[in-house]
Design an enzyme around this catalytic site. Sequence first.
Site, PDB file in Angstrom:
ATOM      1  N   HIS A  63      31.746  43.018  39.313  1.00  0.00           N
ATOM      2  CA  HIS A  63      31.739  43.366  40.737  1.00  0.00           C
ATOM      3  C   HIS A  63      30.760  42.393  41.385  1.00  0.00           C
ATOM      4  O   HIS A  63      29.546  42.572  41.302  1.00  0.00           O
ATOM      5  CB  HIS A  63      31.287  44.821  40.901  1.00  0.00           C
ATOM      6  CG  HIS A  63      31.075  45.255  42.311  1.00  0.00           C
ATOM      7  ND1 HIS A  63      31.835  46.239  42.893  1.00  0.00           N
ATOM      8  CD2 HIS A  63      30.193  44.870  43.262  1.00  0.00           C
ATOM      9  CE1 HIS A  63      31.428  46.437  44.132  1.00  0.00           C
ATOM     10  NE2 HIS A  63      30.419  45.607  44.379  1.00  0.00           N
TER      11      HIS A  63
ATOM     12  N   ASP B 265      42.071  48.913  42.870  1.00  0.00           N
ATOM     13  CA  ASP B 265      40.754  49.474  43.203  1.00  0.00           C
ATOM     14  C   ASP B 265      40.926  50.832  43.880  1.00  0.00           C
ATOM     15  O   ASP B 265      40.232  51.163  44.854  1.00  0.00           O
ATOM     16  CB  ASP B 265      39.945  48.522  44.088  1.00  0.00           C
ATOM     17  CG  ASP B 265      38.458  48.917  44.160  1.00  0.00           C
ATOM     18  OD1 ASP B 265      38.047  49.830  43.416  1.00  0.00           O
ATOM     19  OD2 ASP B 265      37.731  48.331  44.980  1.00  0.00           O
TER      20      ASP B 265
END
Length: 428
Positions: A177, A303
């Site tokens: 991330h 996501d």
Amino acid sequence: MSKILIRGAKVLGHDPQDVLIDGETIAEVGTGLTAEGAEVVEAEGKVLLPGLVDLHTHLREPGREDSETVLTGTRAAASGGFTAVFAMANTFPVADTAGVVEQVYRLGRDHGYCDVQPIGAVTVGLEGRKLAELGAMHESAAGVTVFSDDGKCVHDAVIMRRALEYVKAFGGVVAQHAQEPRLTEGAEMNEGVVSAELGLGGWPAVAEESIIARDVLLAEHVGSRVHICHLSTAGSVEIVRWAKSRGIDVTAEVTPHHLLLTDELVRTYNPVYKVNPPLRTERDVLALREALADGTIDIVATDHAPHPHEDKDCEWAAAAMGMVGLETALSVVQETMVDTGLLTWAGVAERMSAKPAEIGGADGHGRPVSAGEPANLTLVDTAYRGSVDPAGFASRSRNTPYEGRELPGRVTHTWLRGKATLVDGKLT
């Protein structure tokens, strides 16, 4: 299991063919097929794809079952045409031990709407200070090969290097991330013209790009694999393109919402558009589409980030970040990539099935639609066009940015190892 004959489907968007499923396997692919006693699915005009695979899903269980559970999340996945999902580690407790990843893995097997492969945390508690039990999670029944602190960045370069070195031993991958925390303190949306006009804290592109640049160099130094989660800027595209030109073992994903939506929507102050990383500019969106088309970006990942009503129906500053995406992903990809001519349906199958299965090691998924392969399949009515109504979602949460928006395509059937999980748009 009875036989199923899918008649007249455009396999990967090509000429119509019949596909015969016998038990858990594709028995035959051809024209004019017959099978005594088989259930017949008339698929004329529809596109048949390998079952979709999502490398980036938040199922929330254990700990946030008010948002989603493994059951509701996998039902949402089946509704969207997915036969396998990878569940992120930011649960409560965090999936940083063999015990927690095995719990998620078994819940997925028990519910049966799609396969669930847990992703293990890189660091204990996602705190970025100490490596989690990477080896134990890999050796567990869940067989974890993908590790991520998603929701947080592994910002310490030494910790990231150690993680890359550790997973190299068993062919694992660290999914980063990319968000430099010091550059995003107080950030609420993309840094640019719109944030300046609205007076909201800006989230600069360099916060993402600097981490990606560092991590591809670390991966090159170590000789390990790194995967970039939810890439969102034109600059990030160029860094990944450069890294691949050097032979660095890097892969990257883009979300459907970053292929379609821009930061202009934040002018509404509707918290449904608050997401991490933030919606970017039209220039970024176009760069992402081109990069997905040319292979610089390897896959589409949802996501899928469900939140209960109270976490989104509030003022912008207090709202949680994230959007649900499993049930709309394929429609958004059709809108942005297929209907624009950037990708064929075969290209969609590569980026939403074959390649994510390869990156994550999802056995039996992402396979060609051919005889002898597992019958993990998705049938899509590509001519359909309709308005998105979250009231009909299988997900426990409704935080979609597409409510009331007209999108193309509708998944009508999903088969997991020959068992129908979705029939005529309804879960079995």
